[in-house]
Design a protein around this motif. Structure first.
Motif, PDB file in Angstrom:
ATOM      1  N   PRO A   1       5.456   4.758   3.065  1.00 16.06           N
ATOM      2  CA  PRO A   1       6.445   4.527   4.123  1.00 16.06           C
ATOM      3  C   PRO A   1       6.234   3.223   4.885  1.00 16.06           C
ATOM      4  O   PRO A   1       7.175   2.691   5.469  1.00 16.06           O
ATOM      5  N   ALA A   2       5.034   2.686   4.865  1.00 11.94           N
ATOM      6  CA  ALA A   2       4.748   1.429   5.566  1.00 11.94           C
ATOM      7  C   ALA A   2       4.826   0.217   4.641  1.00 11.94           C
ATOM      8  O   ALA A   2       4.646  -0.913   5.087  1.00 11.94           O
ATOM      9  N   GLU A   3       5.078   0.464   3.340  1.00  9.55           N
ATOM     10  CA  GLU A   3       5.082  -0.601   2.334  1.00  9.55           C
ATOM     11  C   GLU A   3       3.771  -1.393   2.378  1.00  9.55           C
ATOM     12  O   GLU A   3       3.751  -2.610   2.246  1.00  9.55           O
ATOM     13  N   ALA A   4       2.679  -0.675   2.583  1.00  7.73           N
ATOM     14  CA  ALA A   4       1.370  -1.304   2.752  1.00  7.73           C
ATOM     15  C   ALA A   4       0.610  -1.480   1.446  1.00  7.73           C
ATOM     16  O   ALA A   4      -0.433  -2.121   1.428  1.00  7.73           O
ATOM     17  N   ILE A   5       1.110  -0.919   0.357  1.00  5.38           N
ATOM     18  CA  ILE A   5       0.426  -1.006  -0.929  1.00  5.38           C
ATOM     19  C   ILE A   5       1.054  -2.119  -1.756  1.00  5.38           C
ATOM     20  O   ILE A   5       2.260  -2.139  -1.972  1.00  5.38           O
ATOM     21  N   SER A   6       0.214  -3.048  -2.218  1.00  4.01           N
ATOM     22  CA  SER A   6       0.680  -4.131  -3.083  1.00  4.01           C
ATOM     23  C   SER A   6       0.046  -3.972  -4.455  1.00  4.01           C
ATOM     24  O   SER A   6      -1.149  -3.686  -4.564  1.00  4.01           O
ATOM     25  N   VAL A   7       0.851  -4.183  -5.473  1.00  4.03           N
ATOM     26  CA  VAL A   7       0.373  -4.168  -6.852  1.00  4.03           C
ATOM     27  C   VAL A   7       0.789  -5.494  -7.465  1.00  4.03           C
ATOM     28  O   VAL A   7       1.975  -5.808  -7.541  1.00  4.03           O
ATOM     29  N   THR A   8      -0.206  -6.291  -7.867  1.00  7.79           N
ATOM     30  CA  THR A   8       0.066  -7.601  -8.448  1.00  7.79           C
ATOM     31  C   THR A   8      -0.633  -7.729  -9.794  1.00  7.79           C
ATOM     32  O   THR A   8      -1.619  -7.042 -10.062  1.00  7.79           O
TER      33      THR A   8
ATOM     34  N   VAL B   1       3.618   5.576  -6.526  1.00  7.47           N
ATOM     35  CA  VAL B   1       2.913   5.822  -5.266  1.00  7.47           C
ATOM     36  C   VAL B   1       3.093   4.630  -4.329  1.00  7.47           C
ATOM     37  O   VAL B   1       3.354   4.802  -3.133  1.00  7.47           O
ATOM     38  N   ALA B   2       2.990   3.420  -4.851  1.00 13.04           N
ATOM     39  CA  ALA B   2       3.200   2.226  -4.020  1.00 13.04           C
ATOM     40  C   ALA B   2       4.611   2.226  -3.446  1.00 13.04           C
ATOM     41  O   ALA B   2       4.808   1.907  -2.264  1.00 13.04           O
ATOM     42  N   GLU B   3       5.573   2.606  -4.245  1.00 16.42           N
ATOM     43  CA  GLU B   3       6.968   2.658  -3.774  1.00 16.42           C
ATOM     44  C   GLU B   3       7.153   3.716  -2.696  1.00 16.42           C
ATOM     45  O   GLU B   3       7.957   3.537  -1.785  1.00 16.42           O
ATOM     46  N   SER B   4       6.401   4.793  -2.758  1.00 16.80           N
ATOM     47  CA  SER B   4       6.572   5.883  -1.793  1.00 16.80           C
ATOM     48  C   SER B   4       5.884   5.622  -0.453  1.00 16.80           C
ATOM     49  O   SER B   4       6.082   6.380   0.487  1.00 16.80           O
TER      50      SER B   4
ATOM     51  N   GLY C   1      -1.576   9.422   4.423  1.00 19.56           N
ATOM     52  CA  GLY C   1      -2.281  10.175   3.399  1.00 19.56           C
ATOM     53  C   GLY C   1      -1.467  10.456   2.153  1.00 19.56           C
ATOM     54  O   GLY C   1      -1.949  11.125   1.234  1.00 19.56           O
ATOM     55  N   ILE C   2      -0.256   9.949   2.075  1.00 21.07           N
ATOM     56  CA  ILE C   2       0.579  10.183   0.896  1.00 21.07           C
ATOM     57  C   ILE C   2      -0.095   9.644  -0.366  1.00 21.07           C
ATOM     58  O   ILE C   2      -0.157  10.322  -1.376  1.00 21.07           O
ATOM     59  N   CYS C   3      -0.632   8.446  -0.280  1.00 21.49           N
ATOM     60  CA  CYS C   3      -1.242   7.836  -1.466  1.00 21.49           C
ATOM     61  C   CYS C   3      -2.533   8.545  -1.874  1.00 21.49           C
ATOM     62  O   CYS C   3      -2.768   8.772  -3.059  1.00 21.49           O
ATOM     63  N   THR C   4      -3.353   8.918  -0.906  1.00 16.39           N
ATOM     64  CA  THR C   4      -4.615   9.585  -1.245  1.00 16.39           C
ATOM     65  C   THR C   4      -4.361  10.964  -1.832  1.00 16.39           C
ATOM     66  O   THR C   4      -5.102  11.412  -2.705  1.00 16.39           O
ATOM     67  N   ALA C   5      -3.320  11.646  -1.379  1.00 18.18           N
ATOM     68  CA  ALA C   5      -2.979  12.961  -1.921  1.00 18.18           C
ATOM     69  C   ALA C   5      -2.305  12.842  -3.288  1.00 18.18           C
ATOM     70  O   ALA C   5      -2.555  13.646  -4.182  1.00 18.18           O
ATOM     71  N   SER C   6      -1.468  11.820  -3.460  1.00 21.38           N
ATOM     72  CA  SER C   6      -0.707  11.656  -4.698  1.00 21.38           C
ATOM     73  C   SER C   6      -1.502  10.990  -5.815  1.00 21.38           C
ATOM     74  O   SER C   6      -1.237  11.250  -6.992  1.00 21.38           O
TER      75      SER C   6
ATOM     76  N   MET D   1      12.768  -0.543   2.009  1.00 24.00           N
ATOM     77  CA  MET D   1      11.803  -0.423   0.937  1.00 24.00           C
ATOM     78  C   MET D   1      11.458  -1.792   0.386  1.00 24.00           C
ATOM     79  O   MET D   1      12.098  -2.770   0.664  1.00 24.00           O
ATOM     80  N   SER D   2      10.469  -1.838  -0.473  1.00 24.48           N
ATOM     81  CA  SER D   2       9.917  -3.096  -0.930  1.00 24.48           C
ATOM     82  C   SER D   2      10.662  -3.714  -2.102  1.00 24.48           C
ATOM     83  O   SER D   2      10.310  -4.782  -2.543  1.00 24.48           O
ATOM     84  N   GLY D   3      11.649  -3.024  -2.656  1.00 26.33           N
ATOM     85  CA  GLY D   3      12.371  -3.574  -3.773  1.00 26.33           C
ATOM     86  C   GLY D   3      11.807  -3.143  -5.111  1.00 26.33           C
ATOM     87  O   GLY D   3      12.344  -3.489  -6.142  1.00 26.33           O
ATOM     88  N   ARG D   4      10.717  -2.411  -5.122  1.00 27.46           N
ATOM     89  CA  ARG D   4      10.175  -1.901  -6.377  1.00 27.46           C
ATOM     90  C   ARG D   4      11.093  -0.791  -6.859  1.00 27.46           C
ATOM     91  O   ARG D   4      11.577   0.008  -6.082  1.00 27.46           O
ATOM     92  N   GLN D   5      11.309  -0.731  -8.167  1.00 28.25           N
ATOM     93  CA  GLN D   5      12.133   0.325  -8.723  1.00 28.25           C
ATOM     94  C   GLN D   5      11.282   1.179  -9.634  1.00 28.25           C
ATOM     95  O   GLN D   5      10.342   0.708 -10.248  1.00 28.25           O
TER      96      GLN D   5
END
Length: 96
Positions: free
Chosen positions: A77-84, A72-75, A38-43, A1-5
Motif C-alpha cells: 500500500p505504500a509502494e515501498a518495495i522496489s524490484v530492479t 507482493v511488490a504491487e500489493s 506486514g502484508i509482504c512478510t505474511a505473503s 499504484m506504482s504502474g506494475r502489472q
C-alpha cells in the motif's frame, strides 16, 4: 499504484532467468515509505522479514526472478518495495 502489472504465473519465469550477462537476478529493496502493514512478510516470508521494531527487511537483496515477488511488490500500500534488474538497474515489471 506504482504502474506494475500482474498476470497469473506459476512462479519463477524461466524466460527471465538467463541473459547475456549470465543468470538474471533481481534486486529487492524496501524504502522508508514502508508503513509496516506486514502484508509482504505474511505473503512472502521467503523474501521479507520484520526486525525487532517491526520494520520490513529483505531476507536477501538479490533474488532469482519470481512473478510472486512482483505481485507482493504491487500489493504494497505504500509502494515501498522496489524490484530492479541487477544488471541494468531498471525496474522490473510484469510486462517485461
Amino acid at each position: 499504484m506504482s504502474g506494475r502489472q500482474r498476470t497469473a504465473g506459476p512462479g519463477p519465469d524461466t524466460a527471465r532467468t538467463t541473459g547475456a550477462a549470465g543468470p538474471q537476478q533481481w534486486r529487492v529493496t524496501v524504502d522508508r515509505a514502508c508503513r509496516r502493514t506486514g502484508i509482504c512478510t505474511a505473503s512472502a516470508p521467503r523474501y521479507f522479514t520484520a526486525d525487532e521494531q517491526n520494520r520490513t527487511r529483505v531476507v536477501s537483496e538479490l533474488v532469482a526472478p519470481d512473478e510472486d515477488l512482483l505481485a507482493v511488490a504491487e500489493s504494497c500500500p505504500a509502494e515501498a518495495i522496489s524490484v530492479t534488474d541487477r544488471h541494468t538497474g531498471l525496474p522490473v515489471t510484469d510486462d517485461d
